[in-house]
Design a protein around this motif. Structure first.
Motif, PDB file in Angstrom:
ATOM      1  N   MET A 137      48.325  58.457  58.196  1.00  0.00           N
ATOM      2  CA  MET A 137      48.306  57.535  57.049  1.00  0.00           C
ATOM      3  C   MET A 137      47.653  58.223  55.840  1.00  0.00           C
ATOM      4  N   LYS A 138      48.271  58.048  54.666  1.00  0.00           N
ATOM      5  CA  LYS A 138      47.719  58.682  53.470  1.00  0.00           C
ATOM      6  C   LYS A 138      46.604  57.821  52.870  1.00  0.00           C
ATOM      7  N   THR A 139      45.700  58.483  52.150  1.00  0.00           N
ATOM      8  CA  THR A 139      44.559  57.784  51.557  1.00  0.00           C
ATOM      9  C   THR A 139      44.532  57.979  50.046  1.00  0.00           C
ATOM     10  N   ALA A 140      44.414  56.861  49.330  1.00  0.00           N
ATOM     11  CA  ALA A 140      44.238  56.920  47.869  1.00  0.00           C
ATOM     12  C   ALA A 140      42.818  56.490  47.527  1.00  0.00           C
ATOM     13  N   PHE A 141      42.190  57.261  46.663  1.00  0.00           N
ATOM     14  CA  PHE A 141      40.840  56.951  46.186  1.00  0.00           C
ATOM     15  C   PHE A 141      40.999  56.532  44.728  1.00  0.00           C
ATOM     16  N   ILE A 142      40.729  55.252  44.460  1.00  0.00           N
ATOM     17  CA  ILE A 142      41.008  54.697  43.124  1.00  0.00           C
ATOM     18  C   ILE A 142      39.709  54.248  42.469  1.00  0.00           C
ATOM     19  N   THR A 143      39.362  54.863  41.348  1.00  0.00           N
ATOM     20  CA  THR A 143      38.142  54.437  40.654  1.00  0.00           C
ATOM     21  C   THR A 143      38.482  53.273  39.711  1.00  0.00           C
ATOM     22  N   GLY A 144      37.535  52.352  39.587  1.00  0.00           N
ATOM     23  CA  GLY A 144      37.780  51.190  38.712  1.00  0.00           C
ATOM     24  C   GLY A 144      38.821  50.262  39.307  1.00  0.00           C
ATOM     25  N   GLY A 145      38.583  49.856  40.551  1.00  0.00           N
ATOM     26  CA  GLY A 145      39.557  49.005  41.247  1.00  0.00           C
ATOM     27  C   GLY A 145      39.243  47.526  41.158  1.00  0.00           C
ATOM     28  N   THR A 146      38.304  47.148  40.313  1.00  0.00           N
ATOM     29  CA  THR A 146      37.917  45.735  40.264  1.00  0.00           C
ATOM     30  C   THR A 146      38.769  44.914  39.295  1.00  0.00           C
ATOM     31  N   SER A 147      39.570  45.583  38.466  1.00  0.00           N
ATOM     32  CA  SER A 147      40.455  44.822  37.570  1.00  0.00           C
ATOM     33  C   SER A 147      41.543  45.740  37.033  1.00  0.00           C
ATOM     34  N   GLY A 148      42.417  45.171  36.228  1.00  0.00           N
ATOM     35  CA  GLY A 148      43.409  45.956  35.485  1.00  0.00           C
ATOM     36  C   GLY A 148      44.213  46.937  36.307  1.00  0.00           C
ATOM     37  N   PHE A 149      44.396  48.146  35.749  1.00  0.00           N
ATOM     38  CA  PHE A 149      45.266  49.157  36.374  1.00  0.00           C
ATOM     39  C   PHE A 149      44.800  49.501  37.795  1.00  0.00           C
ATOM     40  N   GLY A 150      43.482  49.617  37.963  1.00  0.00           N
ATOM     41  CA  GLY A 150      42.953  50.071  39.255  1.00  0.00           C
ATOM     42  C   GLY A 150      43.248  49.079  40.378  1.00  0.00           C
ATOM     43  N   ALA A 151      43.030  47.793  40.104  1.00  0.00           N
ATOM     44  CA  ALA A 151      43.293  46.769  41.125  1.00  0.00           C
ATOM     45  C   ALA A 151      44.786  46.719  41.433  1.00  0.00           C
ATOM     46  N   ALA A 152      45.606  46.809  40.371  1.00  0.00           N
ATOM     47  CA  ALA A 152      47.063  46.776  40.575  1.00  0.00           C
ATOM     48  C   ALA A 152      47.524  48.009  41.349  1.00  0.00           C
ATOM     49  N   ALA A 153      46.919  49.155  41.054  1.00  0.00           N
ATOM     50  CA  ALA A 153      47.299  50.390  41.767  1.00  0.00           C
ATOM     51  C   ALA A 153      46.913  50.287  43.244  1.00  0.00           C
ATOM     52  N   ALA A 154      45.753  49.697  43.517  1.00  0.00           N
ATOM     53  CA  ALA A 154      45.329  49.528  44.916  1.00  0.00           C
ATOM     54  C   ALA A 154      46.374  48.699  45.669  1.00  0.00           C
ATOM     55  N   ARG A 155      46.815  47.619  45.041  1.00  0.00           N
ATOM     56  CA  ARG A 155      47.831  46.758  45.675  1.00  0.00           C
ATOM     57  C   ARG A 155      49.142  47.531  45.880  1.00  0.00           C
ATOM     58  N   ARG A 156      49.507  48.356  44.888  1.00  0.00           N
ATOM     59  CA  ARG A 156      50.789  49.089  44.948  1.00  0.00           C
ATOM     60  C   ARG A 156      50.783  50.128  46.079  1.00  0.00           C
ATOM     61  N   PHE A 157      49.690  50.883  46.173  1.00  0.00           N
ATOM     62  CA  PHE A 157      49.596  51.892  47.241  1.00  0.00           C
ATOM     63  C   PHE A 157      49.534  51.201  48.607  1.00  0.00           C
ATOM     64  N   ALA A 158      48.783  50.093  48.677  1.00  0.00           N
ATOM     65  CA  ALA A 158      48.634  49.384  49.954  1.00  0.00           C
ATOM     66  C   ALA A 158      49.987  48.869  50.436  1.00  0.00           C
ATOM     67  N   LYS A 159      50.820  48.431  49.481  1.00  0.00           N
ATOM     68  CA  LYS A 159      52.149  47.920  49.824  1.00  0.00           C
ATOM     69  C   LYS A 159      52.993  48.984  50.524  1.00  0.00           C
ATOM     70  N   GLU A 160      52.732  50.248  50.187  1.00  0.00           N
ATOM     71  CA  GLU A 160      53.498  51.356  50.779  1.00  0.00           C
ATOM     72  C   GLU A 160      52.805  51.899  52.031  1.00  0.00           C
ATOM     73  N   GLY A 161      51.768  51.221  52.489  1.00  0.00           N
ATOM     74  CA  GLY A 161      51.138  51.614  53.753  1.00  0.00           C
ATOM     75  C   GLY A 161      50.008  52.625  53.616  1.00  0.00           C
ATOM     76  N   TRP A 162      49.583  52.921  52.382  1.00  0.00           N
ATOM     77  CA  TRP A 162      48.454  53.834  52.209  1.00  0.00           C
ATOM     78  C   TRP A 162      47.160  53.094  52.537  1.00  0.00           C
TER      79      TRP A 162
END
Ligand code: NDP
Ligand code: 8X3
Length: 251
Positions: free
Chosen positions: A1-26
């Motif tokens: 499984m791949k891992t993404a490390f996303i800074t600033g995940g509490t709102s905006g781009f970071g939170a949306a990116a976390a959801r996007r990567f998670a949707k693909e199984g990261w």
């Protein structure tokens, strides 16, 4: 499984990116100062594959201790999304607060290069990808953009420099340079002025956090031999407009 490390995940781009990567199984590591937001995201995305790492990016000791606390399963990082950042104020240089300037430099530049430096060994080992969030403000100056634009120009140029330095390692580096996007960005910039934020985006159809998350994920998921160097993106209803000219006399 791949891992993404996303800074600033509490709102905006970071939170949306976390959801996007998670949707693909990261699996995801998300950082930010607002612990309640991080916990809510972990609950939403699943505690078995999402890790909240709360710390202030400007606090080097806190960053170091958070990184040392990473459980083994989250240590092999395939994508670093350097997203945490902010603008403070829109005043022209003579009226701007020096504290705001140093806070932007500390957050947008110093913190970003620090975490990048710390995670480079794992990114090289994994032939990973670094996605840095710059801004159109780093290419197109505007009144009141002063230090914010300067920090984002740094992020753009640092990204290109990293590419040169990482030549031959297989690590990919991208600078994403968005224009106007509706997040908490303007709320932060104006010190919590919701009316000012609403007024800025009214009738514009600005970019959304999900738009940018899609681009972040796309860049990261491209084949290993493809590197997007810079990706500049604006809403259709935003474009650049000329130079200003000051007339010393009216005749
Ligand atoms: P938000 O304000 O919605 O999100 C900013 C994120 O950065 C938050 O999660 C915040 O977390 C985090 N952050 C800020 N300071 C710190 C700190 N000291 N320590 C840890 N985390 C911090 O804005 P956006 O999503 O819009 O912004 C994300 C990035 O995109 C920024 O770098 C911004 O400059 C850039 N950008 C934004 C554009 C826009 O129009 N919205 C356009 C172009 C670029 P917390 O507060 O919980 O610590
Ligand atoms: C944010 C975009 O144009 O508001 O980085 O500075 S802008």
């Amino acid at each position: 499984m791949k891992t993404a490390f996303i800074t600033g995940g509490t709102s905006g781009f970071g939170a949306a990116a976390a959801r996007r990567f998670a949707k693909e199984g990261w699996q995801i590591v998300v950082t930010g100062r607002r612990t309640d937001r991080l916990e809510a995201l972990v609950k939403e995305l699943g505690g078995d594959k999402t890790l909240a790492l709360p710390f202030d990016m400007r606090d080097k000791a806190a960053m170091e201790s958070a990184l040392s606390s990473l459980p083994a399963k989250y240590r092999d990082i395939d994508a670093l999304v350097n997203n945490a950042g902010l603008a403070l104020g829109t005043a022209p240089a003579p009226q701007a607060k020096l504290d705001d300037w140093t806070r932007m430099i500390d957050t947008n530049i110093t913190s970003l290069v620090t975490i990048t430096h710390k995670l480079l060994p794992t990114l090289i080992k994994r032939k990973g990808v670094i996605v840095n969030i710059s801004s159109i403000a780093g290419s197109y100056p505007y009144p009141g953009g002063n230090v914010y634009g300067g920090t984002k120009a740094f992020v753009k140029q640092f990204s290109l420099g990293l590419r040169s330095d990482l030549h031959g390692t297989g690590v990919r580096v991208t600078s994403i340079e968005p224009g106007m996007a509706e997040t908490e960005f303007t709320l932060v910039r104006t010190g919590g002025n919701q009316a000012a934020s609403d007024a800025l985006y009214k009738g514009v159809r600005p970019l959304t956090a999900d738009d940018i998350a899609e681009m972040i994920y796309w860049v990261a998921a491209l084949p290993q031999h493809v590197n997007i160097n810079r990706l500049e993106v604006m809403p259709v209803n935003q474009s650049s407009s000329g130079f200003q000219v000051f007339r010393e006399t009216s005749d």
